[in-house]
Design an enzyme around this catalytic site. Structure first.
Site, mmCIF file in Angstrom:
data_model
loop_
_atom_site.group_PDB
_atom_site.id
_atom_site.type_symbol
_atom_site.label_atom_id
_atom_site.label_comp_id
_atom_site.label_asym_id
_atom_site.label_seq_id
_atom_site.Cartn_x
_atom_site.Cartn_y
_atom_site.Cartn_z
ATOM 1 N N LYS A 7 -22.874 10.219 -5.140
ATOM 2 C CA LYS A 7 -22.065 11.399 -4.822
ATOM 3 C C LYS A 7 -21.179 11.787 -5.996
ATOM 4 C CE LYS A 7 -21.467 9.690 -0.070
ATOM 5 N NZ LYS A 7 -20.610 8.854 0.769
ATOM 6 N N LYS A 65 -27.770 4.796 -10.478
ATOM 7 C CA LYS A 65 -28.157 5.072 -9.096
ATOM 8 C C LYS A 65 -27.746 6.495 -8.703
ATOM 9 C CE LYS A 65 -24.269 3.553 -6.430
ATOM 10 N NZ LYS A 65 -23.545 2.667 -5.590
ATOM 11 N N LYS A 71 -15.545 1.322 -9.560
ATOM 12 C CA LYS A 71 -14.786 2.443 -9.013
ATOM 13 C C LYS A 71 -13.389 2.551 -9.608
ATOM 14 C CE LYS A 71 -17.121 3.400 -4.679
ATOM 15 N NZ LYS A 71 -16.982 3.665 -3.249
HETATM 16 P P1 TYM Z 1 -21.612 4.699 1.158
HETATM 17 O O1 TYM Z 1 -20.911 5.709 1.984
HETATM 18 O O2 TYM Z 1 -21.309 4.636 -0.309
HETATM 19 O O3 TYM Z 1 -23.161 4.852 1.305
HETATM 20 C C1 TYM Z 1 -23.780 4.912 2.585
HETATM 21 C C2 TYM Z 1 -25.107 4.170 2.568
HETATM 22 O O4 TYM Z 1 -25.990 4.753 1.608
HETATM 23 C C3 TYM Z 1 -26.505 3.728 0.770
HETATM 24 N N1 TYM Z 1 -26.755 4.287 -0.571
HETATM 25 C C4 TYM Z 1 -27.930 4.253 -1.197
HETATM 26 N N2 TYM Z 1 -29.133 3.749 -0.834
HETATM 27 C C5 TYM Z 1 -30.148 3.888 -1.701
HETATM 28 N N3 TYM Z 1 -30.024 4.497 -2.904
HETATM 29 C C6 TYM Z 1 -28.848 5.013 -3.321
HETATM 30 N N4 TYM Z 1 -28.740 5.620 -4.504
HETATM 31 C C7 TYM Z 1 -27.731 4.901 -2.443
HETATM 32 N N5 TYM Z 1 -26.432 5.300 -2.516
HETATM 33 C C8 TYM Z 1 -25.857 4.916 -1.361
HETATM 34 C C9 TYM Z 1 -25.427 2.658 0.748
HETATM 35 O O5 TYM Z 1 -25.941 1.412 0.346
HETATM 36 C C10 TYM Z 1 -24.959 2.683 2.174
HETATM 37 O O6 TYM Z 1 -25.814 1.910 2.986
HETATM 38 N N6 TYM Z 1 -19.160 0.445 2.084
HETATM 39 C C11 TYM Z 1 -20.146 1.366 2.620
HETATM 40 C C12 TYM Z 1 -19.758 1.910 3.982
HETATM 41 C C13 TYM Z 1 -19.421 0.865 4.968
HETATM 42 C C14 TYM Z 1 -20.326 -0.021 5.631
HETATM 43 C C15 TYM Z 1 -19.533 -0.819 6.486
HETATM 44 C C16 TYM Z 1 -21.712 -0.196 5.582
HETATM 45 C C17 TYM Z 1 -18.179 0.571 5.419
HETATM 46 N N7 TYM Z 1 -18.243 -0.448 6.321
HETATM 47 C C18 TYM Z 1 -20.106 -1.810 7.289
HETATM 48 C C19 TYM Z 1 -22.274 -1.177 6.388
HETATM 49 C C20 TYM Z 1 -21.472 -1.975 7.221
HETATM 50 C C21 TYM Z 1 -20.286 2.531 1.667
HETATM 51 O O7 TYM Z 1 -19.390 2.832 0.915
HETATM 52 O O8 TYM Z 1 -21.421 3.246 1.792
#
Ligand code: TYM
Length: 333
Positions: free
Chosen positions: A198, A195, A111
């Site tokens: 967004k 992957k 990032k």
């Molecule tokens: P974020 O907002 O980037 O993504 C949300 C969730 O979607 C999953 N994800 C995917 N799964 C499968 N294939 C993909 N291409 C894909 N892209 C995204 C992510 O793995 C995630 O589960 N750091 C986290 C948010 C967060 C969090 C937490 C999660 C903050 N605190 C505590 C769990 C527990 C994040 O940026 O997810």
């Protein structure tokens, strides 16, 4: 006792990867365990967010949770920033986590890219806040996509070191990531080695939850593939990234395994498989987008759910932070 905790950042339109890797699992788990699902707005501001849009983006994630089947009577749904204990515990964890641990985090490297020295400090310490999100509820299970695996390992390390340093064995649990299934790593529709994300500049690389039926079908049909028919075995499929991804998406949407999908489609070409996938994707996703739009047309209901959720979440988080302050030895704790 078991407890589920997870969250999604309000930093752009949700896509099929978020849906299959996270949202669908949240909805399933709420029937099995005490479930806390939040909107990670504190995490979102590690990169610039327009203050005029952030609250609305937060409502959009909440709408997606509800559209995916989360039930506010079963799951506690809330905005992260509305529960101050996340930030409070995160500071203490910043003093527990080691620089060397954070230096290994690959997501920061991705990032921050070439502009490391101009990234926010928050982008670097982001996984420590994530550990606080999870442990402030003493959550035992964390449903996430594959890309979050390293952050969960860090969470376990922080829990272990806190328990050890403050002489409180078992105070924080070792939370288990739930990453299984074909939805855990959905790849770009344009490139089977990247992957779905967004931040990909091409909208054809992903299916957004807000895409209408036409857009969903068009994107599936334009998805990059090779010219071969689908193979018989998972081993062969694994050597063809784009084909593997489409079969995985089919399986995750249908709630089946990739082997079961191959049993139906082995030997068939994409001329047959893609229309079937497009139809399935429209059937499953178009209603999600419609439900989101319905909730967002009048946000009163969402705002009520988020407020009640934040109150319930605080009731669980506050005692943890009070105990932590005692363990650390703060005055008055
Ligand atoms: P974020 O907002 O980037 O993504 C949300 C969730 O979607 C999953 N994800 C995917 N799964 C499968 N294939 C993909 N291409 C894909 N892209 C995204 C992510 O793995 C995630 O589960 N750091 C986290 C948010 C967060 C969090 C937490 C999660 C903050 N605190 C505590 C769990 C527990 C994040 O940026 O997810």
């Amino acid at each position: 006792p078991t407890r589920v905790l997870s969250g999604v950042q309000p930093s752009g339109a949700l896509h099929l990867g978020n849906y299959l890797g996270a949202l669908v699992k949240f909805a399933r788990l709420q029937h099995e365990m005490d479930t806390f699902i939040f909107v990670a707005d504190l995490h979102a501001i590690t990169v610039w967010q327009d203050p005029a849009l952030l609250a609305q983006q937060t409502r959009e994630i909440a709408a997606a949770y509800l559209a995916a089947g989360l039930d506010p009577a079963k799951a506690t749904i809330f905005p992260q920033s509305a529960v101050r204990e996340h930030s409070e515990l995160a500071w203490i964890f910043q003093c527990v986590a080691r620089l060397g641990w954070l230096d290994r985090m690959t997501q920061f490297k991705e990032k921050s890219g070439k502009h490391k020295e101009r990234s926010s400090v928050g982008l670097y310490t982001y996984p420590v806040l994530q550990a606080a999100d999870i442990l402030v509820y003493k959550a035992t299970h964390v449903p996430v996509g594959e890309d979050q695996k390293q952050h969960l390992e860090l969470t376990r390390d922080i829990a272990g070191k806190f328990n050890h340093d403050f002489g409180a064995p078992g105070f924080f649990p070792q939370p288990e990531p739930l990453i299984q299934g074909p939805g855990a790593r959905i790849m770009s529709l344009r490139d089977g080695s990247a992957k779905m994300s967004k931040s990909d500049p091409s909208d054809y690389s992903r299916i957004n939850l807000t895409d209408d039926a036409d857009a969903i079908a068009t994107k599936v049909k334009k998805a990059r593939t090779d010219p071969e028919p689908l193979p018989e075995t998972l081993e062969e499929l694994a050597t063809r990234a784009e084909a593997d991804n489409l079969v995985g998406i089919f399986a995750a949407l249908a709630g089946r395994t990739k082997a079961e999908v191959l049993a139906d489609y082995a030997g068939k070409g994409f001329g047959t498989f893609k229309p079937a996938l497009a139809e399935l994707a429209v059937e499953k996703l178009a209603p999600v987008g419609e439900t989101m739009r319905r909730f967002l047309a009048d946000p009163t209901e969402i705002d009520r759910i988020l407020k009640a959720g934040a109150e319930r979440a605080s009731e669980v988080a506050a005692p943890t932070v009070a105990e932590v302050k005692k363990l650390v030895g703060f005055w008055g704790a």
